[in-house]
Design an enzyme around this catalytic site. Sequence first.
Site, PDB file in Angstrom:
ATOM      1  N   ARG A 112       0.804  -1.218   0.000  1.00  0.00           N
ATOM      2  CA  ARG A 112       0.000   0.000   0.000  1.00  0.00           C
ATOM      3  C   ARG A 112       0.842   1.276   0.000  1.00  0.00           C
ATOM      4  NH1 ARG A 112      -5.333   1.397   1.581  1.00  0.00           N
ATOM      5  NH2 ARG A 112      -5.790  -0.801   1.955  1.00  0.00           N
ATOM      6  N   GLU A 133     -25.062  -2.862 -23.686  1.00  0.00           N
ATOM      7  CA  GLU A 133     -24.660  -3.092 -25.073  1.00  0.00           C
ATOM      8  C   GLU A 133     -23.551  -4.136 -25.170  1.00  0.00           C
ATOM      9  OE1 GLU A 133     -25.625   1.580 -26.216  1.00  0.00           O
ATOM     10  OE2 GLU A 133     -23.555   0.855 -26.110  1.00  0.00           O
TER      11      GLU A 133
END
Length: 445
Positions: A112, A133
């Site tokens: 991190r 779509e």
Amino acid sequence: MDFAGVNGGGSVDASSAEKDFVQCEKIVREWARSALEEEIEGDGHTLQDLLFFLHVPRTGGRTYFHCLVKKVYGAALECPRSYDKLRFDPRKPKCRLVATHDDYSIMSMLPREKTSVMTVLRHPVDRVFSAYEFSVEVASRFLVHPNLTSATELTKRVRAKHKGVSTLDIWPWKYLVPWMREDLFARRDARKMKGLSYVNSNDSYNVEEMAMPLHQFINEPVVLDTVHNGATFQVAGLTNNSYLAEAHDVRHCVQKFTILGEHVLQVAQKRLDNMLFVGLTEKHRESAKMFVNVVGPQVISQIASDSSMEGLSKIKSVTEQNSLLSDSELDSNYHQDGTSDQKPTENENVSTENLEGIKKNMTVEKIMEEYKACISPLRNSQSVRRTNSLREISPANFSKEARLLVPDTVLQQIRSLNSLDLRLFKYAEGIYAKQNERMHELVTT
């Protein structure tokens, strides 16, 4: 909060709903507190050793990554493709760039303190249209097969043979495409039973004889869980693909009691604040220029001073380079030559001798030239492939013009179902404006 109307019942239902709310509020608040505490305070605009491109689906991320981000870094610095799962040791990465559809919870697997994050967001209504779509487009490619059984069995054989990764392995399409594929075959079978050989319609988003209408799609459980407010849940690390054990409970509570979404939105906004870069699909070219001007020099400086460049070209083995199957390989008789960021490019094998040359040639102007040259053929190939795919379900032919025919009632429902994403997008627009100011300061000094 009025709990009497939650289940439409009387005091018993109200009491039960109130208990559920109290429990959910505790779950969500505890998660939000922990998530905010984990956010590292500091200059998020300074590039760290590893850049994680949090790819929100249907935001133009493929084009953005393939034609821009990857051009900035060069293939030798790209981590092994990890859209289905991490394919490198995240604690000891020998690469600098990773892009996946994973949500923010993947940060628990990465170093991190040494990782920067970037993303691209899109207006939620357009993103829902695009998700619909794409689900229909990819699923329709399988209609070249005589029946659903044939399509699924051949897909299994191809995947087993190639040991690769396809759209069917990648979130959220691993849920949406098989589901839509089954629906398309069922509708085709129904047409045959009725003797329908041709369907006439002026509304591509409501041709129920051919494909699931948009107004039905947006209310389906799988769509509610993977598409709506998807950007917020992805940035918050709470998708159904999350690494967090509590993600399901938090997401379920927010979906049941929408007022609790405020806590999730707060976390997502904080994470956007701390990201290295936030782009907007609606301003794709402008975002590209901004990324190159703001982040590009940091990448160039980082590579130039990197003493570990030796051997970086060896991190991508032949197996890793070919670890992703193209959709056409899975579609059997459906063959396309479409460009895809899932296939190795001619620059994948970068020798150590060439790395010095790459560093010298990696200027802002050079990168923008390559970006402009890349996006046109990539988008053209995607357009051709879509046209060929949708022939199987004509007259459905998705376009910006066809979207204008969708009733306002459907659009309003999409907005209502994506209230968190609408607010996150507006927040991202504010961040984008600040980045734009910072870019102008950099280029004028």
